[in-house]
Design an enzyme around this catalytic site. Sequence first.
Site, PDB file in Angstrom:
ATOM      1  N   THR A 124     -26.475  14.380   2.510  1.00 31.01           N
ATOM      2  CA  THR A 124     -25.265  14.474   3.349  1.00 31.01           C
ATOM      3  C   THR A 124     -24.053  13.827   2.712  1.00 31.01           C
ATOM      4  O   THR A 124     -22.932  14.044   3.162  1.00 31.01           O
ATOM      5  CB  THR A 124     -25.485  13.781   4.710  1.00 31.01           C
ATOM      6  OG1 THR A 124     -25.720  12.382   4.477  1.00 31.01           O
ATOM      7  CG2 THR A 124     -26.633  14.412   5.478  1.00 31.01           C
TER       8      THR A 124
ATOM      9  N   ARG B  84      -1.953  -1.010   3.042  1.00 35.92           N
ATOM     10  CA  ARG B  84      -3.149  -0.727   3.837  1.00 35.92           C
ATOM     11  C   ARG B  84      -4.422  -0.840   3.009  1.00 35.92           C
ATOM     12  O   ARG B  84      -5.443  -1.342   3.485  1.00 35.92           O
ATOM     13  CB  ARG B  84      -3.029   0.652   4.473  1.00 35.92           C
ATOM     14  CG  ARG B  84      -1.888   0.688   5.487  1.00 35.92           C
ATOM     15  CD  ARG B  84      -1.545   2.066   5.932  1.00 35.92           C
ATOM     16  NE  ARG B  84      -0.402   2.021   6.834  1.00 35.92           N
ATOM     17  CZ  ARG B  84       0.453   3.020   6.972  1.00 35.92           C
ATOM     18  NH1 ARG B  84       0.292   4.128   6.275  1.00 35.92           N
ATOM     19  NH2 ARG B  84       1.464   2.900   7.807  1.00 35.92           N
TER      20      ARG B  84
ATOM     21  N   LEU C 160     -23.556  10.719   3.022  1.00 39.83           N
ATOM     22  CA  LEU C 160     -23.354   9.495   3.796  1.00 39.83           C
ATOM     23  C   LEU C 160     -24.120   8.304   3.231  1.00 39.83           C
ATOM     24  O   LEU C 160     -23.543   7.239   2.996  1.00 39.83           O
ATOM     25  CB  LEU C 160     -23.738   9.724   5.257  1.00 39.83           C
ATOM     26  CG  LEU C 160     -22.868  10.723   6.000  1.00 39.83           C
ATOM     27  CD1 LEU C 160     -23.457  11.027   7.371  1.00 39.83           C
ATOM     28  CD2 LEU C 160     -21.455  10.224   6.112  1.00 39.83           C
ATOM     29  N   GLY C 161     -25.408   8.461   3.036  1.00 44.09           N
ATOM     30  CA  GLY C 161     -26.213   7.338   2.578  1.00 44.09           C
ATOM     31  C   GLY C 161     -25.771   6.804   1.230  1.00 44.09           C
ATOM     32  O   GLY C 161     -25.621   5.592   1.042  1.00 44.09           O
TER      33      GLY C 161
ATOM     34  N   HIS D 280      -3.807   8.408  -0.021  1.00 42.09           N
ATOM     35  CA  HIS D 280      -3.568   7.348   0.959  1.00 42.09           C
ATOM     36  C   HIS D 280      -4.504   6.156   0.831  1.00 42.09           C
ATOM     37  O   HIS D 280      -4.114   5.030   1.148  1.00 42.09           O
ATOM     38  CB  HIS D 280      -3.679   7.904   2.380  1.00 42.09           C
ATOM     39  CG  HIS D 280      -2.610   8.885   2.709  1.00 42.09           C
ATOM     40  ND1 HIS D 280      -2.495   9.442   3.960  1.00 42.09           N
ATOM     41  CD2 HIS D 280      -1.605   9.422   1.968  1.00 42.09           C
ATOM     42  CE1 HIS D 280      -1.477  10.281   3.978  1.00 42.09           C
ATOM     43  NE2 HIS D 280      -0.926  10.284   2.770  1.00 42.09           N
ATOM     44  N   ASN D 281      -5.754   6.390   0.430  1.00 40.45           N
ATOM     45  CA  ASN D 281      -6.753   5.316   0.432  1.00 40.45           C
ATOM     46  C   ASN D 281      -7.157   4.857  -0.959  1.00 40.45           C
ATOM     47  O   ASN D 281      -7.951   3.936  -1.089  1.00 40.45           O
ATOM     48  CB  ASN D 281      -8.014   5.764   1.190  1.00 40.45           C
ATOM     49  CG  ASN D 281      -7.685   6.309   2.559  1.00 40.45           C
ATOM     50  OD1 ASN D 281      -7.888   7.494   2.807  1.00 40.45           O
ATOM     51  ND2 ASN D 281      -7.165   5.483   3.436  1.00 40.45           N
TER      52      ASN D 281
END
Length: 150
Positions: A67, A136, A69-70, A98-99
């Site tokens: 996925t 940020r 995610l992990g 942005h990040n």
Amino acid sequence: MKIAMGNDHSALELKNIIKEFVESMGHEVIDLGTNSTESCDYPIYGEKVGRAVASGEADLGIAICGTGLGISLAANKVKGIRACVCSEPYTARLSRLHNNANVLAFGSRVVGSELAKMIVETWLEAGFEGERHARRVQMIMDIEKREQNL
């Protein structure tokens, strides 16, 4: 640019496709594995990618599991890493603009190879905008520093 790449067993085929694609764009790939379809643990490879980027061995990293995610969670545990999971090019672009994301993650069970190429190309071609975003990103890094002091 040097791009560190890591994957688990579920993403071997897609990693090889993306590796070839990234090299065709003129980048050097540091392949951190796995190079097997035998079941393995994605945190090992997320950490390897994160450490390669954090140490400066690689400029950026790409991490792929089922996925995304992990493997991104594991990479994000390495100090200095801002790994993002992207399943489409728009988020990939903004993650860099942005990040200042330095590791891209996606899932071999979520995106096909052509979409993955679009995500990677968009992500690699985008650059950090700085300015208000720099503040940020620094706030995110400050959280990391506070956690280390606990």
